[in-house]
Design an enzyme around this catalytic site. Structure first.
Site, PDB file in Angstrom:
ATOM      1  CD  GLU A 155      42.504  43.461  44.049  1.00  0.00           C
ATOM      2  OE1 GLU A 155      41.558  43.524  44.044  1.00  0.00           O
ATOM      3  OE2 GLU A 155      43.422  44.111  44.523  1.00  0.00           O
ATOM      4  CD  GLU A 256      38.653  47.146  47.237  1.00  0.00           C
ATOM      5  OE1 GLU A 256      39.655  47.476  47.079  1.00  0.00           O
ATOM      6  OE2 GLU A 256      38.566  46.082  46.477  1.00  0.00           O
TER       7      GLU A 256
END
Length: 279
Positions: A155, A256
């Protein structure tokens, strides 16, 4: 908002955190979702007691939701840390101790995506030394993921909120993805495209989607500014969903985001209930 072709899951490490961990899967199910994801829940322990692992597994199963994503141990998250695998010494060892524990837990629930946060730069340590350690540990993680039929996610975060994290652009994260795939020979490393982080970095999101969708294994969203629910900021998320679909992305989209000053169950009004269950 262009959500018709997306499969959403709820990140239970940022939403429903007003509830104890074991109550969150059922709360997500009550809100209409059938899939969830998690950061590593035991921030102080890469190797929790079997009873704790079993209790969380039972809570997920009893709620009737699917675990679709799990982070490896990443240190104090939320908190000052942004991963452990590139941090020499104790933190690297904790990551290694966690690799098989996390993979086994994910595998027991049919979870097929494991996220490995890279870790912050450490003052006084040569970045090249950290990168060599990171590659070694990421190959271990890729092998563990492959053992359970999962992908390994890498990520990019954002520089304003994570100034010591080295992967703060899509190209930087994808470069690591390519290095891991070359070193492991497995080809199961993928880019985690978090549209909030990339927007905070000022990246051209349509261009990122056009260029990197083929290497993307997971997408996460929050609006910007504020990291709130879609519609609370200015990101054209509906248009971006359309671009993802156009470019062939058919994986999960992780919610998220922060619920704001309201219960998490009230933070999904942007998404009709019939669109929350995975299709």
């Amino acid at each position: 908002m262009g959500f018709a072709d997306q499969r959403f899951n709820v990140n239970l490490s940022i939403l429903f955190t007003e509830l104890p961990l074991l109550e969150r899967p059922a709360a997500a199910a009550a809100a209409g979702f059938t899939a969830v994801e998690l950061w590593w829940p035991w921030i102080d322990s890469p190797t929790p007691e079997r009873s704790e692992l079993n209790a969380l597994k039972k809570a997920i199963e009893d709620a009737g939701v699917r675990l679709t994503g799990l982070n490896f141990y990443a240190g104090q998250l939320p908190g000052p840390d942004r991963g452990a695998l590139s941090v020499p010494g104790e933190e690297s060892e904790r990551f290694r101790a966690n690799v098989d524990v996390a993979a086994d837990f994910a595998g027991s629930l049919g979870c097929t995506a494991l996220n490995a946060l890279y870790g912050n730069r450490v003052e006084g340590v040569d970045p090249a030394e950290q990168d060599a350690l990171a590659l070694e540990n990421l190959v271990l993680a890729a092998r563990a993921a492959d053992r359970i039929g999962a992908i390994l996610l890498i990520e990019a975060l954002n520089r304003p909120e994570s100034p010591l994290y080295p992967l703060v652009s899509a190209p930087a994260a994808v470069e690591v993805v390519d290095r891991v795939n070359e070193a492991s020979g497995l080809g199961n490393a993928r880019f985690l495209m978090d549209l909030y982080h990339l927007s905070m970095n000022g990246e051209d999101l349509p261009a990122v989607i056009e260029r990197f969708t083929p290497k993307t294994g997971h997408v996460q969203i929050a609006d910007n500014p504020g990291r709130g629910a879609p519609g609370t900021g200015s990101l054209p998320l509906g248009d971006l969903f359309g671009l993802l679909t156009k470019n062939g992305y058919d994986g999960w989209v992780g919610l998220e985001y922060k619920p704001g000053d309201r219960p998490s169950a009230e933070a999904f009004d942007w998404l009709p209930r019939e669109a929350r269950a995975a299709r």
